[in-house]
Design an enzyme around this catalytic site. Structure first.
Site, PDB file in Angstrom:
ATOM      1  N   LYS A   1       4.866  -7.189   3.839  1.00 54.68           N
ATOM      2  CA  LYS A   1       3.746  -6.767   4.520  1.00 54.68           C
ATOM      3  C   LYS A   1       3.096  -7.783   5.364  1.00 54.68           C
ATOM      4  O   LYS A   1       2.531  -7.458   6.441  1.00 54.68           O
ATOM      5  CB  LYS A   1       2.945  -6.501   3.336  1.00 54.68           C
ATOM      6  CG  LYS A   1       1.441  -5.883   3.815  1.00 54.68           C
ATOM      7  CD  LYS A   1       1.560  -4.784   4.525  1.00 54.68           C
ATOM      8  CE  LYS A   1       0.233  -4.291   5.247  1.00 54.68           C
ATOM      9  NZ  LYS A   1      -0.642  -3.373   4.281  1.00 54.68           N
TER      10      LYS A   1
ATOM     11  N   SER B   1      -2.539  -5.369  -0.464  1.00 56.26           N
ATOM     12  CA  SER B   1      -1.935  -6.312   0.517  1.00 56.26           C
ATOM     13  C   SER B   1      -2.717  -7.577  -0.262  1.00 56.26           C
ATOM     14  O   SER B   1      -3.852  -8.025  -0.047  1.00 56.26           O
ATOM     15  CB  SER B   1      -2.421  -6.356   1.782  1.00 56.26           C
ATOM     16  OG  SER B   1      -1.763  -5.160   2.480  1.00 56.26           O
TER      17      SER B   1
ATOM     18  N   LYS C   1      -7.974 -10.821   7.116  1.00 55.50           N
ATOM     19  CA  LYS C   1      -7.455 -11.007   5.907  1.00 55.50           C
ATOM     20  C   LYS C   1      -5.853 -11.200   5.784  1.00 55.50           C
ATOM     21  O   LYS C   1      -5.096 -12.156   5.654  1.00 55.50           O
ATOM     22  CB  LYS C   1      -7.765 -10.095   4.748  1.00 55.50           C
ATOM     23  CG  LYS C   1      -7.367 -10.481   3.417  1.00 55.50           C
ATOM     24  CD  LYS C   1      -7.005  -9.324   2.392  1.00 55.50           C
ATOM     25  CE  LYS C   1      -6.175  -8.158   2.711  1.00 55.50           C
ATOM     26  NZ  LYS C   1      -6.022  -7.146   1.788  1.00 55.50           N
TER      27      LYS C   1
END
Length: 297
Positions: free
Chosen positions: A176, A102, A244
Site C-alpha cells: 500500500k 492504511s 499520511k
C-alpha cells in the site's frame, strides 16, 4: 440478523466511514451476518437497513465475529481499539483480524505479533480503489500474513474486489505504501505537465486527450487529469490521507535505509498544500498548489 449461512463466517467491521460503510453494505448484500461499530454511531446506523447490527462498543461487535475487519483511521487508532478498548480480549479464540486500513508496515507487524501471543490470527490487507471501488466491489486488496489465513479470507474479499497475497505480516502495508507513492508522484507529474502546457498556450483538456493511449497514459491521467481539467476537486480521497501515506513511505524508507528523493519531494508538496488551506480538497488538488506557484488560475 445473527447467523450467517453455514458457509459464511460471522463478520465484524470496525470503522464505517467513507470506505467502511460501502464495504459493510456489500458484505451484508453478499449474505454475511455483519456486526458493525463506529466511533460516531450515526455513521453506522444506516447499515441497519441492509441487515447489519450496530453495537455501542467495538468489543461488543468483536465478540460475535469469526472474522473482524478494521477500517480505522490510522495505526494509533487501531492499537487503541484493539488493545485498550478490549477488542483483542473480546475476540473468539482463533479469530482472524483483517486490517484493511492504511497503517505503517511496522505497526502491522507489531499488531500481528501481539495478537499471535493471544492465540489470534492477523492479516494486513489494505485496499486501493477509493470510495468508487468500495461501492462497486472493485478494490485492489494487497494482503500480508500467512497463506492459510489469506485463503480463508477469500470468501470475505470476493465481494469487495481483487485480492493478492504479497508476503508475510506487514507486506500488505508495504504494497500500500508503494501504491500511494506511485499515486502521489503521478498526480504531481500529471499536474505539472498540464500546467506546463497551459502556460505555453495549449488546451489542457486536449493535451490530456492526446496523451491517453500512449506511454504516458494511466488511471491518474484519465481520472485525476480530468478533475484537473474540470477544476473538480470535490473530495473523494483526502489530501491529509495522501500525506499520511507519503509520511508512512518516508518512515518505512528510514527503517530500511532506503533513499526516496522523489517521494520525499511529493511528501513535502502535499504538506505545503495542506498548510496553504487545501486540506479539504481531493488529493488531485495538489494541482491547485502547483498552479498557484505558476500563476495559473
Amino acid at each position: 440478523m445473527t447467523d450467517s449461512p453455514s458457509d459464511h463466517p460471522v463478520l465484524a467491521l470496525l470503522g464505517t466511514g467513507a470506505m467502511g460503510f460501502p464495504m459493510a453494505r456489500r458484505l451484508c448484500q453478499a449474505g454475511f451476518a455483519v456486526h458493525v461499530w463506529n466511533r460516531t454511531a450515526s455513521k453506522a446506523n444506516g447499515l441497519t437497513e441492509y441487515g447489519a447490527i450496530v453495537h455501542p462498543t467495538a468489543a461488543e461487535a468483536a465478540a460475535r465475529a469469526h472474522i473482524l475487519i478494521s477500517m480505522l483511521e490510522n495505526g494509533q487508532v487501531v492499537r487503541e481499539v484493539l488493545f485498550n478498548q478490549g477488542v483483542a480480549d473480546a475476540m473468539r479464540p482463533g479469530a482472524l483480524w483483517i486490517d484493511m486500513a492504511s497503517i505503517a508496515p511496522t505497526e502491522a507487524r507489531e499488531h500481528a505479533q501481539q495478537l499471535a501471543v493471544l492465540g489470534l490470527r492477523a492479516l494486513d490487507a489494505p485496499v486501493s480503489g477509493g470510495t468508487v471501488g468500495a461501492e462497486q466491489g472493485t478494490l485492489s486488496i494487497m494482503a500480508g500474513g500467512s497463506a492459510a489465513d489469506f485463503a480463508e479470507a477469500q470468501i470475505v474479499f470476493a465481494p469487495l474486489g481483487r485480492s493478492t497475497h504479497v508476503g508475510p505480516a506487514g507486506s500488505g502495508q508495504l504494497a500500500k505504501v508503494a501504491n500511494q507513492m506511485i499515486v502521489g508522484t503521478t498526480i504531481g507529474a500529471v499536474a505539472e505537465a498540464l500546467i506546463l502546457c497551459a502556460k505555453g498556450g495549449a488546451d489542457m483538456g486536449k493535451v490530456r486527450e492526446a496523451l491517453m493511449g500512449g506511454f504516458a497514459d494511466s488511471r491518474i491521467l484519465t481520472l485525476h487529469g480530468e478533475r484537473m481539467v474540470q477544476r473538480d476537486f470535490a473530495k473523494r480521497a483526502r489530501m491529509d490521507v495522501q500525506l499520511k501515506d507519503m509520511r508512512n513511505a518516508m518512515s518505512t524508507a528510514a527503517e530500511l535505509d532506503c533513499t526516496l528523493p522523489i517521494a520525499s519531494l511529493v511528501e513535502q508538496l502535499y504538506g505545503e498544500a495542506i498548510a496553504h488551506g487545501l486540506a479539504e480538497l481531493d488529493h488531485s488538488g495538489l494541482f491547485v498548489e502547483l498552479a498557484h506557484r505558476n500563476g495559473v488560475e
